[in-house]
Design a protein around this motif. Structure first.
Motif, PDB file in Angstrom:
ATOM      1  N   THR A   1      50.903  45.302 -16.441  1.00  0.00           N
ATOM      2  CA  THR A   1      51.153  46.516 -17.213  1.00  0.00           C
ATOM      3  C   THR A   1      50.903  46.284 -18.697  1.00  0.00           C
ATOM      4  O   THR A   1      50.264  47.091 -19.368  1.00  0.00           O
TER       5      THR A   1
ATOM      6  N   ASP B   1      47.996  52.263 -13.297  1.00  0.00           N
ATOM      7  CA  ASP B   1      49.006  51.207 -13.195  1.00  0.00           C
ATOM      8  C   ASP B   1      49.814  51.405 -11.913  1.00  0.00           C
ATOM      9  O   ASP B   1      50.633  52.306 -11.830  1.00  0.00           O
ATOM     10  N   GLU B   2      49.570  50.563 -10.964  1.00  0.00           N
ATOM     11  CA  GLU B   2      50.244  50.633  -9.658  1.00  0.00           C
ATOM     12  C   GLU B   2      50.294  52.055  -9.089  1.00  0.00           C
ATOM     13  O   GLU B   2      51.374  52.581  -8.809  1.00  0.00           O
TER      14      GLU B   2
END
Ligand SMILES: Nc1ncnc2c1ncn2[C@@H]1O[C@H](COP(=O)(O)OP(=O)(O)O)[C@@H](O)[C@H]1O
Ligand SMILES: [Mg+2]
Lengths: 239, 405
Positions: free
Chosen positions: A57, A178-179
Motif C-alpha cells: 500500500t 489496492d487489494e
C-alpha cells in the motif's frame, strides 16, 4: 548520459528510483519501503504481491503521489512528481490515475452514474460527453441499467464494478488497485479480474495491483514480490 | 453542482443526528425570535405608556428651552407648527403648553406650584387628560377662569372642588401676575412628583395671565408607531426648517428614562449570547461527529481529485441547507408565537409600576428584527462552528484515511 536517462524514463509510465519510506510511529521508526526501483511500461497488467505489512500500500500511495517518499523519486509519464506543486499534483492525479481501493470506494449518497461521472465533473467535461461515456463504461463493466442505484444497495462485487468504472471512465494512463478483491468471494473476484484484463487488452491502460490474493496473481502478466519493503522477485509470465 | 448534491443528500443520512442539529437551530431561532419580539414589545409598551401619559413622543421648544427653561423662550407662531404637523403622516396628535412657576394659596396654606397652561381639547386628545381627573370636571373652555390641581397639591392646600385659589407669578412684561381661579377638578397623573406641584390653567387664560398672548413653551407630539420616532422627528425638523426651534425625540427630553430603559434592554443581548451557545454546541457536536465518521469518504473524494476548498464547501453547504430550513420553519413558528403574544399579551397578576404608570399586561411585538437577528444568529453560529470540522475534513490525508489494519 543525462539525456539518455531522460529518454529512458520517458519510455516508462511508472519509473521509480531508490524509493524509501520510513514512518515514525511514537518515536519508533518503521521502514515500510526500502529502496524500490519499479518500472512499468504502458499497457502492463502487473501485480505487487507480498504478505501483509510488506509495503504494498505504501508503494502504491507513493507512486500515486498520495504519500511522499522519504528518499528516492517517482516519474509518472516522464514527469517528476516531487517537482510538482500540490495543486498541480492533484490535477495530474485526477487526470492520469484511476483508483480502486479495497472497500469504501464510493460516495454513498451519489447514484452509480453520479459516482462514475464525478471525476469528469471535476474535469469540466460537458454533459453530453459525460453521459455518453458513463453509459459506455457501465455497459463494459456489466452494470447496464443500474445507473440509478445507490451504492449501499449494491453487492460488494457490484460496488467494485462501479469503482472500476469510475477509475476508467476518464481514460487515465494508469489504474492503481489496492487489494481490489480482498472483500469479495473468489468467484466474484475472478470475474472482476477477467473483466479488468479484458478492459486492459481493449484500452491499453496500465494496471498495477497490490494483492496477496491468488485470483489476481494467476491473471497478472507480471508479478513483483515484495518482502520487508524490498523487491524479492520480479517475474514476467510466458505467453 | 455535484458538491451541492452530496451536501444536500448528506443531510438525510443520519436522521436522528440531523434532527438533533435541526432542533437546536430551530429552538435557538424560536427562542431568539420570541425574546426579541417580547423584549421589544414590552419595552416599547412601557415607553409608549410612559411618554403618552404626559411627555409625548416628540417635543418642540424654543432652541435653548430644554437646557435652561425661561418664561421668555417661547414658540411664537403656533399656526406654522399646526400646519406642519397636520401634513406629516404618522403624527397622531399634538398639544401646546405654557409653563411657569408661581405661588398658590388657599386660606392660610401656600405652596410653590408649576403653572401649566394647556389646551383642553388638544391635551385631552393627546394625553387623555380628562381621564386622569379623579374629582370634579374638565375645563369648560380654553379661556375659562378655572383651575385643575394635581392630587398632591390639592392635599397640601387642603383644597376641594369649588374652592377659590389665589395664584401669583411674574408676567412676561415684568409686572406681577395675580388672579383668583375656581378649582373645578383634581387630577392624578400617576406621577406623584408632578401631582404635588401641578396647577393647570386653560391655555388662553394662562397666556393672558402671563402676558404671553399667542405664545407657548412646548408642543408635545404623539405618533402612531413608536418605532418611527427617529424618522418622523427628522421630517418635522426638516419641514419646520426653523433654526430657532428644536425638535427632540423622547430619547432626548426624557434622557434618564431612556438610559434606564436602555440598561434594561442590555439583558436581551445576554439572552442572545446564551442562545448562540445553544446553537453552537448543538451544531459543533454533530458536525464534528459526521466529519469524523465520513473521513474515509473525504479521503476518496480527495484521492480522485477533489480540492480541499471543495471539501470545505460540502461540509458547510450541508449545515447551511439545514440552517436555512430551520430558519424558514422557525420563522413560521416564531411568527405564530409572536402573533399570539402580540394580540393576547400576558396579563400580569401583579401589575408593575414604572415611573408612576401601572402596567397590567405585556405584549410582544412583531418586527423585522425579531426574525432577522435570529436568522443571522443561527446562520453565523452554525457556519462558524462548522468551519473547524470543515477544515478538518479538507485536511483529510487520503493515504491515511483509507488504510486498513
Ligand atoms: N501511517 C503509518 N504510520 C506508521 N506505520 C505505518 C503507516 N502506514 C504503514 N505503516 C507500516 O508500514 C508497513 C507497511 O505497511 P503497508 O504499506 O500497509 O503494507 P501492506 O499494504 O503490504 O500490508 C507496516 O509495517 C505498517 O505497519
Ligand atoms: Mg495494504
Amino acid at each position: 548520459m543525462e539525456e539518455m536517462n531522460v529518454r529512458k524514463i520517458k519510455d516508462y509510465i511508472v519509473y521509480t528510483e531508490g524509493l524509501e519510506k520510513t514512518y515514525k510511529d511514537n518515536g519508533l521508526e518503521v521502514k515500510a519501503v526500502r529502496g524500490i526501483d519499479l518500472r512499468l511500461k504502458s499497457g502492463e497488467f502487473t501485480a505487487v504481491v507480498g504478505p501483509s505489512g510488506s509495503g504494498k500500500t505504501t508503494l502504491l500511495n507513493i507512486i500515486s503521489g498520495l504519500d511522499t517518499a522519504t528518499r528516492g523519486e517517482v516519474w509518472l509519464k516522464g514527469r517528476l512528481l516531487s517537482k510538482m506543486k500540490k495543486r498541480e499534483l492533484a490535477d495530474f492525479r485526477r487526470d492520469n490515475i484511476g483508483f480502486i481501493f479495497q472497500a469504501y470506494n464510493l460516495i454513498p449518497v451519489l447514484r452509480v452514474e453520479e459516482n462514475v461521472e464525478y471525476i469528469m465533473l471535476l474535469q469540466g467535461v460537458n454533459k453530453l460527453e459525460r453521459h455518453k461515456r458513463v453509459l459506455e463504461i457501465l455497459d463494459e463493466v456489466g452494470l447496464q441499467g443500474m445507473g440509478n442505484r445507490l451504492p449501499p444497495k449494491l453487492s460488494g462485487g457490484q460496488q467494485q464494478r462501479v469503482a472500476i468504472a469510475r477509475a476508467m471512465v476518464s481514460r487515465p494512463a494508469l489504474i492503481l488497485a489496492d487489494e481490489p478483491t480482498a472483500n469479495l468471494d473468489s468467484k466474484t473476484g475472478g470475474a472482476l479480474l477477467d473483466m479488468m484484463k479484458e478492459l486492459n487488452r481493449k484500452t491499453g491502460m496500465t494496471f498495477l495491483f497490490s494483492t496477496h490474493d491468488n485470483i489476481v496473481v494467476e491473471r497478472a502478466r507480471r508479478v513483483i514480490t515484495l518482502q520487508d519493503g524490498k523487491i524479492l522477485k520480479d517475474e514476467v509470465k510466458e505467453r | 453542482m455535484v458538491l451541492l448534491k452530496i451536501a444536500f443528500r448528506n443531510i438525510f443520512r443520519q436522521r436522528r443526528r440531523t434532527l438533533f442539529t435541526a432542533l437546536s437551530m430551530f429552538g435557538g431561532f424560536i427562542l431568539a425570535a420570541f425574546f426579541i419580539g417580547w423584549a421589544d414589545g414590552t419595552y416599547n409598551g412601557i415607553i409608549d405608556m410612559f411618554t403618552r401619559n404626559r411627555l409625548g413622543h416628540i417635543q418642540i421648544h424654543e432652541k435653548d428651552y430644554l437646557d435652561r427653561p425661561s418664561l421668555y423662550k417661547t414658540i411664537n407662531d403656533m399656526s406654522v407648527i399646526n400646519r406642519t404637523l397636520e401634513e406629516v403622516s404618522g403624527v397622531e396628535s399634538w398639544t401646546p403648553r405654557l409653563y411657569t412657576a408661581g405661588l398658590a394659596s388657599l386660606d392660610d396654606k401656600t405652596a410653590g406650584v408649576q403653572i401649566l397652561g394647556i389646551d383642553p381639547v388638544r391635551e385631552n386628545k393627546t394625553t387623555s387628560f380628562n381621564k386622569k381627573i379623579i374629582e370634579g370636571r374638565a375645563f369648560s373652555s380654553a379661556s375659562a377662569a378655572e383651575v385643575i390641581l394635581g392630587k398632591g397639591l390639592a392635599e397640601i392646600l387642603k383644597a376641594g372642588v369649588e374652592d377659590e385659589i389665589v395664584v401669583i407669578s411674574q408676567a412676561a412684561d415684568g409686572s406681577i401676575a395675580n388672579d383668583i381661579y375656581r378649582l373645578i377638578g383634581i387630577t392624578e397623573s400617576g406621577d406623584e412628583m408632578t401631582d404635588r406641584t401641578a396647577f393647570y390653567l386653560p391655555l388662553e387664560e394662562a397666556q393672558k395671565f402671563l402676558v404671553l398672548e399667542g405664545r407657548v413653551h412646548e408642543v408635545a407630539v404623539t405618533i402612531n408607531n413608536l418605532n418611527d420616532v427617529e424618522r418622523i422627528h427628522r421630517i418635522i425638523e426638516e419641514k419646520l426648517d426653523n433654526p430657532r426651534l428644536s425638535v427632540e425625540p423622547w430619547q432626548e427630553f426624557a434622557r434618564s428614562f431612556y438610559m434606564a430603559m436602555k440598561a434594561d434592554k442590555e439583558g436581551m443581548w445576554i439572552m442572545l449570547v446564551v442562545i448562540i451557545i445553544i446553537v453552537a454546541v448543538g451544531v459543533l457536536n454533530t458536525v464534528l461527529m459526521s466529519v469524523l465518521e465520513r473521513q474515509r469518504e473525504y479521503g476518496v473524494l480527495r484521492a480522485v481529485g477533489t480540492k480541499p476548498s471543495q471539501v470545505i464547501r460540502i461540509v458547510l453547504l450541508e449545515i447551511t441547507f439545514l440552517a436555512l430550513f430551520c430558519i424558514v420553519a422557525g420563522a413560521i413558528a416564531g411568527l405564530l408565537i409572536n402573533t399570539y403574544f402580540a394580540s393576547h399579551g400576558l396579563s400580569l397578576s401583579n401589575p408593575i409600576t414604572y415611573g408612576g404608570i401601572e402596567i397590567r399586561a405585556m405584549r410582544s411585538e412583531i418586527n423585522t428584527r425579531s426574525f432577522f437577528i435570529p436568522a443571522l444568529i443561527v446562520l453565523l453560529s452554525a457556519g462558524f462552528v462548522s468551519l473547524f470540522p470543515a477544515l478538518k475534513a479538507a485536511r483529510t490525508d487520503p493515504a491515511r484515511s483509507m488504510r486498513f489494519h
